[in-house]
Design a protein around this motif. Structure first.
Motif, mmCIF file in Angstrom:
data_model
loop_
_atom_site.group_PDB
_atom_site.id
_atom_site.type_symbol
_atom_site.label_atom_id
_atom_site.label_comp_id
_atom_site.label_asym_id
_atom_site.label_seq_id
_atom_site.Cartn_x
_atom_site.Cartn_y
_atom_site.Cartn_z
ATOM 1 N N GLU A 214 2.299 6.321 -7.064
ATOM 2 C CA GLU A 214 1.307 7.229 -7.648
ATOM 3 C C GLU A 214 1.775 8.676 -7.561
ATOM 4 O O GLU A 214 1.673 9.439 -8.530
ATOM 5 C CB GLU A 214 -0.028 7.060 -6.917
ATOM 6 C CG GLU A 214 -1.123 7.974 -7.431
ATOM 7 C CD GLU A 214 -2.448 7.782 -6.699
ATOM 8 O OE1 GLU A 214 -3.349 8.613 -6.888
ATOM 9 O OE2 GLU A 214 -2.557 6.793 -5.938
ATOM 10 N N LYS A 215 2.278 9.048 -6.390
ATOM 11 C CA LYS A 215 2.772 10.422 -6.206
ATOM 12 C C LYS A 215 3.939 10.719 -7.141
ATOM 13 O O LYS A 215 4.023 11.791 -7.750
ATOM 14 C CB LYS A 215 3.206 10.629 -4.753
ATOM 15 C CG LYS A 215 3.654 12.057 -4.433
ATOM 16 C CD LYS A 215 4.028 12.197 -2.971
ATOM 17 C CE LYS A 215 4.387 13.643 -2.620
ATOM 18 N NZ LYS A 215 5.480 14.179 -3.410
ATOM 19 N N GLU B 73 -3.431 -1.508 -9.114
ATOM 20 C CA GLU B 73 -2.169 -2.248 -9.022
ATOM 21 C C GLU B 73 -1.671 -2.674 -10.392
ATOM 22 O O GLU B 73 -0.494 -2.525 -10.725
ATOM 23 C CB GLU B 73 -2.345 -3.478 -8.121
ATOM 24 C CG GLU B 73 -2.370 -3.182 -6.643
ATOM 25 C CD GLU B 73 -2.487 -4.446 -5.815
ATOM 26 O OE1 GLU B 73 -2.584 -5.545 -6.411
ATOM 27 O OE2 GLU B 73 -2.506 -4.351 -4.580
ATOM 28 N N TYR C 72 -4.921 4.359 -11.289
ATOM 29 C CA TYR C 72 -3.833 3.897 -10.428
ATOM 30 C C TYR C 72 -4.194 2.614 -9.671
ATOM 31 O O TYR C 72 -4.058 2.517 -8.455
ATOM 32 C CB TYR C 72 -3.417 4.987 -9.438
ATOM 33 C CG TYR C 72 -2.635 6.081 -10.115
ATOM 34 C CD1 TYR C 72 -1.282 5.947 -10.371
ATOM 35 C CD2 TYR C 72 -3.279 7.239 -10.545
ATOM 36 C CE1 TYR C 72 -0.567 6.940 -11.018
ATOM 37 C CE2 TYR C 72 -2.577 8.246 -11.203
ATOM 38 C CZ TYR C 72 -1.220 8.089 -11.435
ATOM 39 O OH TYR C 72 -0.506 9.071 -12.089
ATOM 40 N N MET D 214 2.716 1.647 -3.326
ATOM 41 C CA MET D 214 1.784 2.043 -4.380
ATOM 42 C C MET D 214 1.443 3.529 -4.264
ATOM 43 O O MET D 214 1.371 4.244 -5.273
ATOM 44 C CB MET D 214 0.515 1.198 -4.273
ATOM 45 C CG MET D 214 -0.470 1.406 -5.390
ATOM 46 S SD MET D 214 -1.807 0.213 -5.280
ATOM 47 C CE MET D 214 -2.941 0.921 -6.461
ATOM 48 N N SER D 215 1.262 4.002 -3.030
ATOM 49 C CA SER D 215 0.980 5.424 -2.810
ATOM 50 C C SER D 215 2.147 6.291 -3.253
ATOM 51 O O SER D 215 1.959 7.327 -3.917
ATOM 52 C CB SER D 215 0.670 5.654 -1.329
ATOM 53 O OG SER D 215 0.463 7.012 -1.065
ATOM 54 N N LYS D 216 3.365 5.871 -2.911
ATOM 55 C CA LYS D 216 4.552 6.613 -3.328
ATOM 56 C C LYS D 216 4.721 6.567 -4.846
ATOM 57 O O LYS D 216 5.149 7.559 -5.469
ATOM 58 C CB LYS D 216 5.789 6.049 -2.647
ATOM 59 C CG LYS D 216 5.849 6.326 -1.145
ATOM 60 C CD LYS D 216 7.104 5.737 -0.540
ATOM 61 C CE LYS D 216 7.177 6.029 0.954
ATOM 62 N NZ LYS D 216 8.383 5.412 1.575
ATOM 63 N N GLU E 48 0.825 -1.209 0.000
ATOM 64 C CA GLU E 48 0.000 0.000 0.000
ATOM 65 C C GLU E 48 0.860 1.261 0.000
ATOM 66 O O GLU E 48 0.615 2.198 -0.764
ATOM 67 C CB GLU E 48 -0.925 -0.001 1.230
ATOM 68 C CG GLU E 48 -2.064 -1.001 1.143
ATOM 69 C CD GLU E 48 -2.918 -0.979 2.397
ATOM 70 O OE1 GLU E 48 -2.533 -0.277 3.359
ATOM 71 O OE2 GLU E 48 -3.957 -1.659 2.414
ATOM 72 N N ASP E 49 1.884 1.267 0.834
ATOM 73 C CA ASP E 49 2.744 2.457 0.921
ATOM 74 C C ASP E 49 3.544 2.659 -0.368
ATOM 75 O O ASP E 49 3.660 3.779 -0.865
ATOM 76 C CB ASP E 49 3.697 2.306 2.115
ATOM 77 C CG ASP E 49 4.557 3.542 2.317
ATOM 78 O OD1 ASP E 49 3.986 4.633 2.505
ATOM 79 O OD2 ASP E 49 5.804 3.432 2.273
#
Length: 583
Positions: A418-419, A496, A494, A414-416, A411-412
């Protein structure tokens, strides 16, 4: 106190006068630590005083220990003082075999503290019999410390002299096999070289026959002077570094070959003592393909080696993202047996291991969070393709399927990712939009203007004008394409799966067209400027040089990312699924 002070400051005249008046103090312990005058001088580093004191001392006095069990030779060894050691051993050769309070003889201490020149000298003088495994742990300790401190010629020579040391343990229970398994830099698989370094590396030749046959002669030389390549001096620090790297790899592979020979004739007890399975698992964690391959090839039963959590080498390879080692599974007929095997702690299958977060060190060479996420998905998809379907839905002790575990642990990331994608796309969109605006306006304000009678450009028949128009159009169209691609990235959902190919493809197209538009824009500008200056040749070169500046800056900042992303998305797989049976 007077004598001690004189020795510490290096005043031999004062110390000599004191000893003449009090000759018995030559053997006395003159400090609270039980040190003799020789200890004090050796600790202070005054070689000339040590030489004078040794002349006046008997062999027995040289063997005096302080309260910590250190002889003066041991004291000199701590500081790596070659001349002091040479002086003392010239008077009393027995000092070479006297251990300190922890049982370490001088050669071991020299290796531990990284004094390799002194270590080579001390090793040559150390009696071979005290290094044999039947006489304790000292021989294994010398081999292990030699491996840890890159004195591989000592380790290789000693293992060749006494092959049984391969399965011996040092004072802390480490065997030479396990020590070598902890050193990934000693093997080619542990070094990532750019293409030009790989080319130079492949062209370097090591004279194997002469080097190995005369190894006792080679270890007498300081470590920095052993390099030789077909009788020619290595020129250039970069090439010298590559030569030393290849020499290290050569010696490591020779040492590994000796160990493999012993492995083929060893019994179960020797394997346990030598911690062979632990070494294979450790080498898997470190990504040392050569070590793992040679060990399991010597005896395929080692493919079942596992760690304390019952994770076999393929589970460990997945956990630490060691693609080359994991590819060995394709050469097995019974790979399904490894695919359904679970560990003893959490009941994780091979696919669950792919769902775990990779160790940070295994992703250090991948630029950008999005590419890291892509690599993690590639790992999961590859492992998913070889495990039976029933494994896909198997629950571990946390009640999670492999896919659920992957989502939870990433999760982390994937968030990074995306950013990172959005920030990159936003920055590039600004540049692309600016180029679109400039190129659109430029086509209506052509250099030289238009003919007032018919509206055609004045320089229409000039070749450079054709270059200007074509470059302008190409820049406009490619920058428009790049803007659309970056907008597609900004508005993506965004998920997976998008990180596997969809998002990288858009970024590749966007960066490629943006780069092309910058090149075309600079070409159009140069052509327009030359038309306005009536093709003056003296201005041509400066214009070209100035126009290349923004292109060069873009290449330096973004082109490596573009290449890495294209290679990761469309390049060869990191897994060798076509590997043939290897045993």
């Amino acid at each position: 106190m007077d004598l001690c002070k004189s020795l510490k400051i290096g005043d031999w005249n004062a110390a000599k006068e004191f000893l003449n008046h009090h000759p018995q103090t030559i053997s006395a312990k003159i400090t609270v630590r039980g040190q003799t005058a020789l200890h004090v001088a050796a600790e202070a580093g005054h070689v000339h005083i040590v030489e004078e004191l040794v002349k006046q001392m008997s062999e027995e006095i040289l063997e005096t220990k302080d309260i910590y069990g250190l002889t003066a030779l041991t004291q000199a060894t701590y500081y790596g003082n070659y001349r002091m050691a040479e002086c003392m051993l010239g008077k009393n050769g027995n000092l070479i075999s006297i251990p300190d309070s922890e049982g370490s003889i001088p050669v071991v201490l020299a290796l531990i503290y990284g004094h390799l020149k002194l270590a080579h000298y001390l090793y040559l003088l150390t009696p071979p019999e005290i290094l044999m495994p039947e006489n304790g742990t000292m021989g294994a300790t010398v081999v292990c410390e030699a491996i840890h401190n890159k004195a591989l010629d000592i380790a290789l020579e000693l293992v060749r002299r006494c092959p049984q040391l391969v399965f011996a343990q040092d004072t802390i229970g480490v065997s030479p096999l396990l020590a070598l398994a902890c050193m990934p830099d000693y093997f080619l698989s542990g070094n990532r070289l750019v293409f030009w370094k790989r080319w130079i590396y492949s062209g370097i030749r090591i004279q194997s026959g002469g080097f190995i046959n005369d190894i006792r002669l080679n270890i007498q030389k300081p470590a920095g002077n052993r390099s030789r390549s077909n009788g020619k001096e290595i020129i250039g620090s970069g090439i010298k570094h590559l030569y030393e790297m290849k020499l290290t790899h050569f010696l490591s592979n020779e040492l590994l070959s000796r160990m493999k020979e012993q492995l083929s004739i060893s019994n179960i007890q020797q394997m346990r003592t030598g911690r062979v399975r632990d070494a294979i698992v450790r080498a898997t964690k470190e990504g040392i393909f050569e070590f793992v391959f040679e060990m399991v090839k010597a005896d395929p039963v080692f493919v079942w080696s596992h760690d304390a959590g019952s994770r076999n080498i393929f589970s460990v390879a997945v956990q630490y993202r060691r693609a080359k080692i994991f590819s060995l599974i394709y050469g097995l007929n019974n790979k399904n047996a490894f695919a359904v095997y679970t560990d003893s702690f959490y009941s994780n299958t091979l696919l669950h291991m792919a769902g775990m977060s990779a160790a940070s060190t295994s992703l250090n060479d991948i630029p950008g969070a999005a590419l890291k996420m892509q690599r993690e998905l590639q790992w999961f998809k590859e492992v998913e393709s070889i495990v039976p379907l029933r494994v896909h839905g198997k629950l571990n002790n946390e009640g999670l399927t492999p896919r659920q575990l992957f989502t939870k642990n990433h999760e982390d990331m994937m968030s990074k990712g995306e950013k990172w994608m959005k920030d990159t796309a936003s920055s590039c969109t600004v540049v692309g939009a600016l180029i679109v605006t400039i190129m659109f306006a430029a086509v209506f304000t052509v250099p030289g203007g238009n003919d007032q009678n018919n509206g055609f450009p004045i320089f229409l028949n000039k070749k450079l004008f054709l270059v200007f128009i074509v470059s302008d159009a190409l820049s406009l169209f490619s920058s428009s394409t790049s803007v659309l691609m970056f907008l597609g990235i900004l508005t993506s959902r965004y998920a997976e799966e998008d990180f596997l190919e969809s998002l990288p493809r858009k970024m590749i197209i966007g960066l490629s067209t943006l780069f092309f538009s910058i090149v075309a824009m600079m070409t159009a500008f140069s052509a327009a400027l030359l038309l306005m200056l009536h093709e003056q040749s003296w201005i041509f070169k400066p214009v070209i040089c100035l126009a290349s500046i923004p292109i060069s800056l873009f290449v330096l900042m973004q082109f490596p990312l573009l290449v890495a992303m294209a290679f990761s998305t469309y390049g060869p797989s990191i897994f060798d699924s076509k590997m043939k049976r290897w045993f």
